[in-house]
Design a protein around this motif. Structure first.
Motif, PDB file in Angstrom:
ATOM      1  N   SER A  89       0.839  -1.202   0.000  1.00  0.00           N
ATOM      2  CA  SER A  89       0.000   0.000   0.000  1.00  0.00           C
ATOM      3  C   SER A  89       0.868   1.243   0.000  1.00  0.00           C
ATOM      4  CB  SER A  89      -0.919  -0.004   1.225  1.00  0.00           C
ATOM      5  OG  SER A  89      -1.813  -1.096   1.178  1.00  0.00           O
ATOM      6  N   ASN A  90       0.648   2.110  -0.982  1.00  0.00           N
ATOM      7  CA  ASN A  90       1.414   3.332  -1.126  1.00  0.00           C
ATOM      8  C   ASN A  90       0.492   4.530  -1.268  1.00  0.00           C
ATOM      9  OD1 ASN A  90       4.597   3.343  -1.538  1.00  0.00           O
ATOM     10  ND2 ASN A  90       3.841   1.337  -2.204  1.00  0.00           N
ATOM     11  N   ILE A  91       1.086   5.719  -1.264  1.00  0.00           N
ATOM     12  CA  ILE A  91       0.328   6.954  -1.435  1.00  0.00           C
ATOM     13  C   ILE A  91       0.187   7.250  -2.920  1.00  0.00           C
ATOM     14  CG2 ILE A  91       0.239   9.435  -0.975  1.00  0.00           C
ATOM     15  CD1 ILE A  91       1.874   8.934   1.542  1.00  0.00           C
ATOM     16  N   TYR A  92      -1.031   7.515  -3.342  1.00  0.00           N
ATOM     17  CA  TYR A  92      -1.331   7.920  -4.707  1.00  0.00           C
ATOM     18  C   TYR A  92      -1.965   9.308  -4.688  1.00  0.00           C
ATOM     19  CZ  TYR A  92      -0.496   3.150  -6.365  1.00  0.00           C
ATOM     20  OH  TYR A  92       0.077   1.947  -6.681  1.00  0.00           O
ATOM     21  N   LEU A  93      -1.841  10.013  -5.794  1.00  0.00           N
ATOM     22  CA  LEU A  93      -2.443  11.329  -5.951  1.00  0.00           C
ATOM     23  C   LEU A  93      -3.371  11.316  -7.152  1.00  0.00           C
ATOM     24  CD1 LEU A  93       0.704  13.630  -5.466  1.00  0.00           C
ATOM     25  CD2 LEU A  93      -0.943  12.914  -3.729  1.00  0.00           C
ATOM     26  N   ILE A  94      -4.516  11.959  -7.002  1.00  0.00           N
ATOM     27  CA  ILE A  94      -5.463  12.061  -8.110  1.00  0.00           C
ATOM     28  C   ILE A  94      -6.082  13.444  -8.092  1.00  0.00           C
ATOM     29  CG2 ILE A  94      -7.445  11.143  -6.814  1.00  0.00           C
ATOM     30  CD1 ILE A  94      -8.283   9.714  -9.425  1.00  0.00           C
ATOM     31  N   SER A  95      -6.280  14.003  -9.277  1.00  0.00           N
ATOM     32  CA  SER A  95      -6.882  15.322  -9.385  1.00  0.00           C
ATOM     33  C   SER A  95      -8.355  15.264  -9.012  1.00  0.00           C
ATOM     34  CB  SER A  95      -6.726  15.850 -10.811  1.00  0.00           C
ATOM     35  OG  SER A  95      -7.473  17.036 -11.002  1.00  0.00           O
ATOM     36  N   LEU A  96      -8.853  16.341  -8.447  1.00  0.00           N
ATOM     37  CA  LEU A  96     -10.259  16.400  -8.060  1.00  0.00           C
ATOM     38  C   LEU A  96     -11.164  16.280  -9.285  1.00  0.00           C
ATOM     39  CD1 LEU A  96     -12.023  16.767  -5.539  1.00  0.00           C
ATOM     40  CD2 LEU A  96     -12.086  19.204  -6.026  1.00  0.00           C
ATOM     41  N   SER A  97     -10.654  16.677 -10.441  1.00  0.00           N
ATOM     42  CA  SER A  97     -11.439  16.598 -11.665  1.00  0.00           C
ATOM     43  C   SER A  97     -11.446  15.189 -12.255  1.00  0.00           C
ATOM     44  CB  SER A  97     -10.897  17.586 -12.700  1.00  0.00           C
ATOM     45  OG  SER A  97      -9.536  17.326 -12.988  1.00  0.00           O
ATOM     46  N   GLY A  98     -10.661  14.278 -11.683  1.00  0.00           N
ATOM     47  CA  GLY A  98     -10.636  12.913 -12.152  1.00  0.00           C
ATOM     48  C   GLY A  98      -9.379  12.607 -12.950  1.00  0.00           C
TER      49      GLY A  98
END
Length: 373
Positions: free
Chosen positions: A109-118
């Motif tokens: 399990s790692n940290i991922y980033l995703i934009s609020l717009s998808g």
């Protein structure tokens, strides 16, 4: 007799209607069809709520969680992640444009980033050990998180008989707290890491041979990052016999490793630290009686300027659970188990406690940035 016959007729008609509609009693298997909504997180602009939806597959004996979005005012829900592996722990960046979350889609399990717009999520960290509980720094530079790792200066000696008995799979240990519920602890330790929010590099800020936070009697928020971003508050137990100790204390450590301060001297349990938004206080939960795991947990307040500790919920005969600051740092909201409910209370800085809601079982509290909802 007339009333009895009439009752039987009405009951028979009711059963006939129910059976006619194809209804049946609720079965244990039906629990697996119920999706669980949890961990609501409100965006800094107060417009969105990110949350997790957990679902189970009874046939495959597996579960999955994904992250969804919904407007604070209600409306259409939008699924943000759709990985077959678990995605959870969504946390908005300070500017509200990005959500950091934990996922095991590529192994650990790692940290991922995703934009609020998808769009597609980007893997930020590449840790070989699973990360958990991400906390953004206010300036968006760091993400504090936890992981269970083997200290660098310690070799894994858990199966020390392997040299003489290569086929032996028995575990060996030289300490009493070698198992916690359904897992073997081994020689690994809970440590805190700072992840660079740009390049994902990780730095162990608690590299000692100790569990930070503790394994036993752990809370759901046993470490926190100061609003200034230069200090971490965490729980640790330094007693020699951990298996029978409840003496968790809170410590302050600079993120540059320049020094550590012991914050509490209570011989019983202290945990669940939360910095106030203005940085003036640290709220936490504390027990009074050493060695008694079921003791009442009282809401405590540490004044970082005056260096004083005082109880805020001492008059309330309930144990504090989740702790949540109001955005203006004037109130602390918390929930307690209360006569079959999970009740929401509010305390001011003078220790005046007010019941907010006792309808149902209230968990995973969140508050809007304006403090009104």
């Amino acid at each position: 007799m007339r009333h009895y016959i009439l009752g039987v007729i009405v009951l028979s008609l009711f059963i006939g209607l129910v059976m006619g509609e194809g209804r049946r009693p609720f079965a244990p298997e039906d629990l697996y069809r119920v999706k669980d909504v949890a961990d609501p997180q409100i965006s800094p602009d107060g417009k969105w709520i990110a949350y997790t939806v957990d679902e189970w597959d009874l046939a495959k004996n597996s579960s999955n969680s994904d992250i969804w979005l919904v407007p604070v005012g209600g409306g259409d829900m939008r699924q943000l992640t759709a990985s077959p592996k678990g995605d959870h722990s969504p946390r908005f960046s300070p500017d509200g444009q990005t959500i950091a979350f934990i996922s095991g889609r590529n192994g650990a399990s790692n940290i991922y980033l995703i934009s609020l717009s998808g769009g597609e999520a980007r893997q930020l960290t590449h840790s070989e050990t699973s990360l958990h509980t991400p906390i953004w720094s206010r300036d968006g530079r760091w993400i504090l998180c936890g992981s269970r790792v083997l200290p660098k200066d310690k070799k894994n000696i858990e199966n020390w008989t392997k040299g003489e008995l290569p086929k032996c799979e028995a575990r060996s240990t030289d300490r009493l707290l070698f198992r916690q519920w359904d897992r073997w602890l081994g020689d690994e330790r809970n440590h805190l890491f700072l992840a660079d929010a740009k390049d994902g590099s990780l730095r162990d800020i608690t590299p000692e041979d100790a569990d930070v936070p503790p394994v036993s009697l752990s809370g759901d928020h046993d470490f926190d990052l100061a609003p200034e971003g230069d200090e971490v508050c965490f729980a640790r137990n330094d007693d020699a016999m951990l298996a029978i100790s409840t003496n968790h204390d809170l410590f302050l450590r600079r993120i540059d490793a320049s020094g550590e301060t012991k914050l509490t001297a209570n011989p019983a349990l202290d945990r669940n630290p939360h910095y106030s938004p203005d940085g003036r206080y640290i709220a936490y939960a504390a027990m009074k009686q050493p060695g008694y795991e079921a003791d009442r947990e009282v809401l405590m307040l540490f004044d970082r300027q005056k260096k004083t500790h005082r109880p805020l919920s001492g008059s309330l005969d309930r144990s504090v659970a989740q702790i949540l600051w109001s955005p203006d740092s004037e109130y602390i909201y918390f929930n307690c188990r209360d006569q079959g409910h999970s009740t929401i209370f509010r305390a001011d800085m003078n220790g005046n406690v007010k019941k907010i809601s006792d309808d149902g079982y209230n968990l995973d509290l969140a508050i809007t940035p304006d403090g009104k909802q």
